[in-house]
Scaffold this active site. Structure first.
Site, PDB file in Angstrom:
ATOM      1  CG  MET A  59     -24.358 -12.801  69.702  1.00 38.95           C
ATOM      2  SD  MET A  59     -25.485 -12.454  71.054  1.00 38.95           S
ATOM      3  CE  MET A  59     -24.914 -13.657  72.247  1.00 38.95           C
ATOM      4  CG  ASP A 170     -38.579  -9.822  69.394  1.00 36.80           C
ATOM      5  OD1 ASP A 170     -39.030  -8.721  69.024  1.00 36.80           O
ATOM      6  OD2 ASP A 170     -37.553 -10.328  68.908  1.00 36.80           O
ATOM      7  CE  LYS A 172     -38.071 -10.072  65.379  1.00 36.54           C
ATOM      8  NZ  LYS A 172     -36.736  -9.447  65.538  1.00 36.54           N
ATOM      9  N   PRO A 173     -43.282  -9.463  62.762  1.00 34.72           N
ATOM     10  CG  PRO A 173     -43.986  -7.896  61.176  1.00 34.72           C
ATOM     11  CD  PRO A 173     -43.409  -8.000  62.551  1.00 34.72           C
ATOM     12  CG  ASN A 175     -39.549 -13.555  66.102  1.00 32.36           C
ATOM     13  OD1 ASN A 175     -38.637 -14.025  65.435  1.00 32.36           O
ATOM     14  ND2 ASN A 175     -39.337 -12.822  67.177  1.00 32.36           N
ATOM     15  CG  ASP A 187     -36.437 -15.596  68.492  1.00 32.31           C
ATOM     16  OD1 ASP A 187     -35.827 -16.185  69.407  1.00 32.31           O
ATOM     17  OD2 ASP A 187     -36.030 -14.563  67.960  1.00 32.31           O
TER      18      ASP A 187
END
Length: 752
Positions: A59, A170, A172-173, A175, A187
């Site tokens: 995207m 979200d 997570k590693p 981010n 993010d």
């Protein structure tokens, strides 16, 4: 024409009944390898001059941009066609607004945005450090103090998110970016206001499996609030402390089930962190502590003025990337922004270099500057020392391919000794060996060990497909030439993307090796009904063999009878019986040695006497010893030549006998050859006493025409070996008897 080989996961394989995943979105601002701009990329967006690509997705693209005053930013740009989709601009505008509402020194701030542009864009401050995921993959789990500092800072960032009335959703590693003065949360692409559901479809799972809460896994939209972020933070800290997600890895539906129903695996988590992580990972959202309480329970101290909260290898990675940002081409020297930036809590002894957006530790700055490059006029001169350059070896010396790795290491050492023994040698060489154990989780750290040594001028290895695939980005980033004689994975080189720019592959890709086997069957038999079995333990390798073999048979007008069995060779004996019963007259095995052993024994018991042929990952002693008498008569193709059959290898054989008391093993000669090839170009680059520029060697080697002990080597523009490159062996009396090179195409009509 070459066969179409797979390039990644294909759509349509989602588990039946699995919750719908979130649609793809533009990649988050990244800190990874800077890639060149493509001709189609803009040069300027708003007030940002674009310097390169940080990442790309379906995207959009994230660029590294620079303002007129020299500040760097990660500029996320979405494709125009995406902006025309329903609700897209509303989602993007929401991301910008969410990121702007979060005020925390531990969250990356927005520096500019335009959700209404033809191609909506958003810029955030650039962090040159790696993500937590990159750091753990490269250097292993973090020590307890690092996990505490990490967790306290991210918890404070989440507290700011929640105070703004948002849920990140979200964590997570990937981010969490690591900087010397602390981590940064990034993010906000799927963040939403607490209670908001209008833009999120019912039954849509939002987040990353393995790092989401049970209420997210079950798509209970109304139940998703700040406690979901706390659960994800618990997963993140468990990963940081152990190197693995607490609910494992694998299929999405299995991860979802374990997240909802199973207890987390916290083995290896330091005892001082266990109680807090168990509380964060409670199944009931109401039982989880708030983010502020998590921060309070983790704090021993904040990140210090030096990078002492992180292990030294991670600090080196940050320093290396920071130095590269300072050395970016076409960045005008500026004086703006040289004053110290706003201080985060307890920052001490830091020098902020705004011109490059890089943060270097004052106490360790001189060492980092000297190690990774900087202003030649300002860095301290290195102490004088004797010059010795190095050939690096990344090999599996202790894992499943240790015999191949050790053989290759010996070939490198003998080639280096050959140079060092010359009376006219222009310099001496060392060998630096790193054992990755054939483990892809260790491969990137192994590569970083070699790329971080400025005296390493080139690499021989890696031994295996997936360690090569994992390590290659580090070598590409350093532009360090990599010569492999055994990694045939087709995904190592992507001509359409800046991937594999450093590799020179002195062995055929797996699909081409399989084509050679199909051609050999046609050249040596009258087979019209060959059987082709794909055994999916190593799905990528076996699929590439199936693709190549099908193409080779098709060129000869033959349609093979294909069968597929699951990993672990389940149903192997039954399926082989059905193939024989159906009239199979030759058999090609696309699988690994354990299943080939079982296939050999089964076909022998069934009395099958047609050609039995297989490829590179079966070639070795495991097949001979495991199959025993049933291996007799099998044909095996491999990218190696028996050195005892080559008169040109006499010098190598003599040197190997002197050093090791035996003749060279398979793969020793090929490693010897590519090392001599590399040394030849190093010697050319060092003429006149110059220090060789290792970043220039790979393109030159790709143009080489080299005659070695094992034969001739030429490469295409992408670094792939020209020619067949596959040698055929017959199993005879428990040994591999050399036959001939495989044919380069099917036999002509009327041939036998």
């Amino acid at each position: 024409m070459s066969p179409a080989a797979p390039t990644g996961d294909q759509p349509g394989n989602e588990p039946e009944g699995a919750p719908a995943p979130v649609p793809p979105r533009p990649p988050a601002p990244a800190s990874g390898v800077l890639q060149h701009l493509l001709p189609s990329d803009p040069s300027v967006i708003a007030g940002y001059r674009l310097l390169g690509r940080l990442g790309a997705g379906g995207m959009g693209v994230v660029y590294l941009g620079r303002t007129d005053n020299g500040e760097l930013a990660a500029v996320k740009v979405t494709h125009a066609d995406q902006a025309d989709q329903p609700d897209f601009r509303a989602r993007f505008r929401r991301e910008v607004e969410a990121a702007r509402r979060v005020v925390s020194p531990w969250a990356v701030p927005v520096t500019g945005a335009d959700p209404d542009a033809p191609e909506p864009w958003m810029a955030t401050a650039f962090v040159p450090g790696p993500s937590l995921g990159e750091a753990v993959a490269a250097h292993g789990p973090l020590p307890e103090r690092s996990v505490r500092v990490l967790g306290a800072a991210v918890a404070r960032a989440l507290a700011a998110v929640h105070a703004a009335g948002l849920v990140h959703r979200d964590v997570k590693p990937g981010n969490v970016l690591l900087a010397v003065d602390g981590p940064r949360l990034i993010d906000f692409g799927i963040a939403r206001t607490t209670g908001e559901t209008a833009l999120t479809a019912t039954d849509m799972v939002v987040g990353t499996p393995g790092f989401l809460a049970p209420e997210q896994a079950e798509a209970r939209t109304d139940a998703i609030g700040p406690p979901a972020d706390v659960f994800a933070l618990g997963c993140l800290l468990a990963y940081a402390a152990t190197g693995r997600p607490p609910f494992g890895t694998g299929a999405v539906d299995a991860l979802m089930y374990r997240t909802v129903h199973d207890e987390p695996d916290l083995g290896g988590v330091p005892a001082g962190l266990l109680d807090l992580l168990r509380a964060c990972l409670a199944k009931d959202p109401a039982a989880r502590p708030a983010a502020e309480r998590v921060a309070a329970g983790l704090v021993e101290d904040a990140p210090g003025g030096a990078a002492d909260w992180l292990p030294a290898p991670v600090v080196r990675t940050i320093a290396e990337r920071s130095a590269r940002m300072l050395a970016l081409p076409e960045i005008d020297a500026t004086t703006a922004g040289l004053a110290p930036a706003a201080a985060a809590p307890n920052r001490r002894r830091f020098l902020t270099l705004a011109a490059g957006g890089a943060v270097l530790v004052a106490g360790a700055g001189a060492a980092a500057w000297a190690a990774f490059g900087g202003d030649e006029k300002s860095k301290p001169p290195p102490p004088p020392r004797a010059r010795k350059w190095t050939i690096g070896v990344q090999a599996d010396l202790s894992g499943p391919a240790k015999d191949i790795g050790r053989a290759q290491e010996r070939g490198v050492r003998l080639a280096v000794e050959r140079l060092n023994a010359r009376k006219d040698k222009p310099f001496t060489l060392d060998v630096k060996v790193v054992d990755d154990g054939g483990d892809r989780s260790r491969a990137l750290a192994a590569a970083r060990t070699l790329t971080g040594d400025r005296d390493v001028l080139g690499i021989v290895g890696p031994t295996s497909d997936y360690t090569a695939f994992t390590a290659l980005p580090a070598y590409d980033e350093a532009r360090l030439p990599v010569l492999t004689v055994s990694a045939g994975l087709n995904l190592l080189i992507n001509p359409d993307a800046p991937q594999g720019v450093s590799i020179v592959r002195a062995c055929p890709m797996h699909p081409f090796g399989a084509m050679a086997l199909a051609y050999y069957v046609q050249a040596k038999t009258r087979s019209r009904r060959p059987g082709l079995l794909q055994e999916r333990t190593d799905d990528t390798y076996s699929w590439q063999y199936v693709v190549g073999a099908n193409f080779g048979f098709k060129q000869g007008g033959i349609v093979p009878t294909p069968r597929v069995i699951p990993g672990g060779a389940k149903q192997l004996e039954r399926v082989l019986g059905e193939m024989v019963e159906a009239g199979m007259d030759a058999y090609l095995h696309a699988g690994l040695a354990p299943s080939a052993i079982r296939a050999a024994k089964t076909l022998d018991a069934l009395g099958f006497r047609g050609m039995r042929i297989t490829g590179q990952h079966v070639f070795g002693t495991e097949f001979l010893t495991g199959a025993g008498k049933a291996a007799e008569g099998w044909i095996v193709g491999a990218p190696v030549v028996d050195p005892t059959t080559r008169k040109e290898a006499a010098e190598l054989i003599a040197a190997h006998r002197t050093a090791y008391g035996t003749v060279p093993a398979f793969y020793t000669g090929e490693a010897y050859d590519v090392t001599n090839l590399l040394v030849q170009y190093v010697e050319q680059a060092a003429k006149g006493g110059r220090r060789p520029d290792r970043t220039t060697l790979a393109p030159q080697i790709r143009k080489a025409k080299y005659a070695g002990a094992m034969g001739g080597y030429t490469f295409d523009d992408d670094g792939n070996l020209n020619g067949v490159g596959t040698f055929m062996y017959a199993v005879e009396n428990g040994r591999y008897k050399p036959l001939e090179f495989a044919p380069s195409g099917p036999p002509k009509a009327g041939g036998s």
